[in-house]
Design a protein around this motif. Structure first.
Motif, short mmCIF file in Angstrom:
data_model
loop_
_atom_site.label_atom_id
_atom_site.label_comp_id
_atom_site.label_asym_id
_atom_site.label_seq_id
_atom_site.Cartn_x
_atom_site.Cartn_y
_atom_site.Cartn_z
N UNK B 80 17.06 8.69 5.42
CA UNK B 80 17.02 9.31 4.10
C UNK B 80 15.95 8.65 3.23
N UNK B 81 15.94 7.32 3.29
CA UNK B 81 14.95 6.61 2.49
C UNK B 81 13.53 7.03 2.87
N UNK B 82 13.28 7.09 4.18
CA UNK B 82 11.93 7.43 4.65
C UNK B 82 11.50 8.83 4.20
N UNK B 83 12.47 9.75 4.16
CA UNK B 83 12.17 11.10 3.65
C UNK B 83 11.60 11.02 2.23
N UNK B 84 12.30 10.25 1.40
CA UNK B 84 11.86 10.12 0.00
C UNK B 84 10.53 9.39 -0.07
N UNK B 85 10.37 8.42 0.83
CA UNK B 85 9.18 7.57 0.78
C UNK B 85 7.92 8.36 1.16
N UNK B 86 8.05 9.38 2.00
CA UNK B 86 6.86 10.15 2.37
C UNK B 86 6.70 11.43 1.55
N UNK B 87 7.76 11.87 0.88
CA UNK B 87 7.67 13.13 0.13
C UNK B 87 6.64 13.04 -0.98
N UNK B 88 5.74 14.03 -1.06
CA UNK B 88 4.76 13.95 -2.15
C UNK B 88 5.29 14.52 -3.47
N UNK B 89 6.56 14.92 -3.47
CA UNK B 89 7.17 15.33 -4.74
C UNK B 89 7.84 14.17 -5.46
N UNK B 110 10.60 -3.74 2.51
CA UNK B 110 9.29 -3.99 3.13
C UNK B 110 8.49 -2.70 3.27
N UNK B 111 9.22 -1.55 3.37
CA UNK B 111 8.55 -0.30 3.71
C UNK B 111 8.24 0.58 2.51
N UNK B 112 8.89 0.34 1.40
CA UNK B 112 8.69 1.25 0.27
C UNK B 112 7.22 1.28 -0.15
N UNK B 113 6.72 2.47 -0.42
CA UNK B 113 5.34 2.59 -0.89
C UNK B 113 5.21 1.84 -2.21
N UNK B 114 4.24 0.91 -2.31
CA UNK B 114 4.17 0.10 -3.53
C UNK B 114 4.16 0.91 -4.82
N UNK B 115 3.54 2.09 -4.79
CA UNK B 115 3.50 2.88 -6.03
C UNK B 115 4.85 3.52 -6.35
N UNK B 116 5.62 3.81 -5.29
CA UNK B 116 6.95 4.41 -5.52
C UNK B 116 8.01 3.38 -5.87
N UNK B 117 7.61 2.12 -5.76
CA UNK B 117 8.56 1.03 -5.96
C UNK B 117 8.67 0.73 -7.45
N UNK B 118 9.29 1.66 -8.17
CA UNK B 118 9.29 1.61 -9.64
C UNK B 118 10.20 0.53 -10.22
#
Lengths: 280, 280
Positions: B80-89, B110-118
């Motif tokens: 589930x996390x990875x879905x959100x992590x790659x979604x461009x929405x 470790x995997x969260x995209x740095x920009x999405x890591x709010x």
């Protein structure tokens, strides 16, 4: 009379264990290896390189330097770096800093493989150290300060530690390492209003400001443990620390000299980090 | 009589600028969007979620929650996390912590995209904040403390700041943020020997220990700025902070209440981080 904390003593006591670990690695066919990436021929870099090479080779760690010309382009610099970063013969990479002004270290900091980042310069390693994650690699100099205090069996837990200097390579990571040892940590710097009183409150005082002999007797309480991380050149052209050693030594219970203090521990920590990387 | 630093006042003053930035984004066809990942139905999570949702939606930021059952497997959680992590929405992801005990947050950190890591939970962002890299995203709570002090025009430079608590989500990152504002920073915790005296030396005192009403009048100097980050439930079942408000308020020059203090700033900072991510 203060006990003088000589870096060589610490390095010696680390030696046997590190040699043992290198032997174990060699039995499995792994030769731990550090790549130094140096741009130009700066005297400080060359001097650190000589010391590190001697220490590492004495422990059985291979140490090879890739030298790039002073005027190398960013592209060629990164290309060389990437070669080392993907090579499976290289367990650790040390990039001498600061780089010449036309080069940008940031892309390399972001890209270095966390395990090869033996001097803890990447955000990932800083973040891991920060979060007390055991996988994190701390920069060698602050890690060496903790090694030194432990070698001399100086209790850290519950102590009032004052660090003068807030650089990203020493002051800040060191504050985190001290917190993990359960010290109460204060970080001072050029904007600190009452530096003298703050330093006087220290049971362990670490000077990492890069200002020659700035720590005077008036700033140190009797019995204080004084660790000097500074390496400067004084008005007579001699190496000196951030601590005015002659003034402070009579007050301190323990003191590290410069030269011959924390600097000599740094390269042993570097070796340890390369060996840990090779083991992983 | 202390000035009471109400979080809502800070949130209100941030509102106009944030709405303006959301409008600009919408003009370019971008709708800033936060995904909340929640496991189970814990009351604290639900309460934080309601508050955050209201604040974000009030600013025009979309806020969607993905809920997983309490007994979700690690594999499904990560999927589930990875879905959100790659979604461009999705411009930002907030994972409620702590997770149920059978789940491990580390791979996700470790995997969260740095920009999405709010909420600044990844080592990369912690490391960037640490190194004073502007790309770094700080956790929302400590960032909110600085926002609050700035809103009330409280000078930070050169001030003696004492932080009680050394967690990776508040105390440690807050110490770095204060250093960047040129404060002299001391971090205390349970092993600090002389907590009372250390706190009394503070010009700005931040309580982030998670111990109800532990900061008493005897620990605060007259005129101190007191910021309370604690949210606890007292013996009567009411919300309270780490500061004994009734005792301390008469001594303080400024004080944040609980509830209604720093907590109300956190979700505005969260919105700001989502908007920044959408802008980048």
């Amino acid at each position: 009379m203060a006990v003088v904390m000589k870096g060589m003593e610490v390095a010696k006591s680390m030696k046997n264990e590190l040699i043992f670990r290198v032997e174990k690695l060699k039995e499995s066919g792994i030769i731990p290896s550090l790549a130094i990436l140096r741009v130009g021929e700066k005297e400080e870099d060359l001097s650190y390189e000589r010391g590190a090479k001697k220490r590492l080779e004495g422990l059985g760690v291979v140490c090879e330097t890739a030298v790039l010309p002073e005027d190398v382009t960013q592209e060629d610099f990164e290309k060389k770096f990437d070669e080392l970063n993907v090579s499976n013969k290289v367990h650790g990479i040390l990039v001498f800093q600061p780089l010449p002004k036309h080069l940008n270290i940031e892309p390399v900091k972001e890209r270095i493989h966390p395990r090869k980042d033996v001097d803890g310069m990447s955000p990932v390693n800083m973040g891991r150290v920060f979060a007390n994650d055991k996988k994190g690699v701390a920069p060698c100099t602050p890690a060496g300060v903790i090694e030194m205090l432990k070698h001399f069996e100086i209790p850290i837990e519950g102590k009032e530690v004052v660090i003068v200097g807030r650089s990203s390579v020493v002051g800040k990571p060191l504050s985190i390492l001290f917190l993990q040892e359960n010290a109460t940590v204060t970080i001072c710097h050029t904007r600190t209003k009452n530096l003298e009183d703050t330093c006087k409150g220290a049971e362990i005082l670490v000077a990492a400001a890069g200002v020659p002999k700035m720590i005077k007797a008036s700033m140190v309480s009797e019995g204080c443990v004084v660790v000097d991380v500074g390496i400067n050149v004084d008005e007579e052209g001699k190496l000196c620390g951030d601590v005015d050693y002659e003034q402070v030594e009579p007050l301190a219970s323990y003191i590290s000299p410069t030269p011959g203090g924390t600097g000599s521990v740094t390269s042993s920590v570097l070796a340890k980090h390369v060996i840990e990387s090779a083991e992983s």
